[in-house]
Enzyme design. Structure first.
Site, PDB file in Angstrom:
ATOM      1  N   LEU A  41      -3.030   4.849  11.912  1.00 41.41           N
ATOM      2  CA  LEU A  41      -1.678   4.879  11.353  1.00 41.41           C
ATOM      3  C   LEU A  41      -1.261   6.339  11.320  1.00 41.41           C
ATOM      4  CD1 LEU A  41      -1.836   2.480   8.244  1.00 41.41           C
ATOM      5  CD2 LEU A  41      -0.427   2.171  10.279  1.00 41.41           C
ATOM      6  N   ASP A  42      -0.020   6.628  11.649  1.00 42.42           N
ATOM      7  CA  ASP A  42       0.479   7.997  11.554  1.00 42.42           C
ATOM      8  C   ASP A  42       0.410   8.461  10.106  1.00 42.42           C
ATOM      9  OD1 ASP A  42       1.213   8.048  14.281  1.00 42.42           O
ATOM     10  OD2 ASP A  42       3.064   6.984  13.797  1.00 42.42           O
ATOM     11  N   ALA A  43       0.388   9.764   9.908  1.00 38.70           N
ATOM     12  CA  ALA A  43       0.331  10.317   8.553  1.00 38.70           C
ATOM     13  C   ALA A  43       1.490   9.819   7.696  1.00 38.70           C
ATOM     14  CB  ALA A  43       0.336  11.845   8.600  1.00 38.70           C
ATOM     15  N   SER A  45       2.969   6.947   7.857  1.00 43.55           N
ATOM     16  CA  SER A  45       2.925   5.497   7.678  1.00 43.55           C
ATOM     17  C   SER A  45       1.891   5.173   6.610  1.00 43.55           C
ATOM     18  CB  SER A  45       2.562   4.808   8.996  1.00 43.55           C
ATOM     19  OG  SER A  45       3.554   5.057   9.970  1.00 43.55           O
ATOM     20  N   ARG A 142       3.473   5.523  17.590  1.00 42.15           N
ATOM     21  CA  ARG A 142       4.724   5.434  16.833  1.00 42.15           C
ATOM     22  C   ARG A 142       5.632   4.316  17.331  1.00 42.15           C
ATOM     23  NH1 ARG A 142       5.009   9.527  13.308  1.00 42.15           N
ATOM     24  NH2 ARG A 142       7.257   9.496  13.040  1.00 42.15           N
TER      25      ARG A 142
END
Length: 195
Positions: A41-43, A45, A142
């Site tokens: 997961l992106d930072a 998210s 993303r």
């Protein structure tokens, strides 16, 4: 026996055990040696991250060829409409480096189980927000954010709520639990849509 950990990743935490100075990583939350994230997961998210020490299981969870569904709840800027949802569901959105596959997408109320985000999202009083549930069986960099922006509704907040049968149920942000089998209960939905 393989270890399997469910973690509710807070906003701003990197999906790795080592990182840059000033950035929070998984090491600050999960004191279990030898486990690695099955997917990322992106930072910016939040939500469900599955970790395991079993390389084959890690690949099965993360690899799109296994078609394990991943459910996201997404707060977007503006009142998402059926035209946008139909475009998301149909697939074929050209995001530059890839074209999306069909997915599930539906308008939902703000989830009743939602926790406050720190820091809060940027909201504009003159522009309402709405919530979409998106279920993907692929996972590019993303992707959800790029998809909602492509159909005219930029993502403000993104939470992964479910991977296969594993859910966030019972996990507050920053907490984890070890499990041996997937749960089968879906997250309850509730709240009020502002649009």
């Amino acid at each position: 026996m393989s270890k399997l950990i469910l973690f509710n990743k807070p906003f701003g935490v990197l999906c790795q055990f080592t990182g840059e100075a000033g950035k929070q990583t998984l090491a600050e939350f999960i004191p279990v040696p030898g486990v690695y994230a099955a997917g990322r997961l992106d930072a910016d998210s939040e939500g469900l991250l599955v970790l395991t020490d079993d390389g084959l299981l890690q690949k099965r969870i993360a690899d799109p060829q296994h078609k394990l569904p991943k459910t996201y709840v997404v707060q977007v800027e503006g009142c998402a409409d059926e035209v946008a949802l139909a475009r998301l569901r149909a697939g074929g959105l050209d995001l530059g480096d890839f074209v999306t596959k069909p997915c599930e997408a539906r308008l939902i109320d703000e989830p009743a189980w939602l926790w406050p985000r720190h820091p809060p999202i940027r909201e504009r009083k003159s522009i309402p927000t709405s919530w979409i549930e998106i279920v993907l069986r692929e996972g590019k960099n993303r992707q959800v954010r790029r998809m909602t922006a492509k159909v005219g509704f930029p993502t403000l907040r993104l939470i992964r709520a479910q991977i296969g049968e594993w859910t966030l149920e019972g996990l507050s942000p920053g907490n984890w639990q070890e499990t041996s089998a997937p749960t089968s209960k879906p997250l309850s939905r509730g709240g009020r849509n502002s649009c």
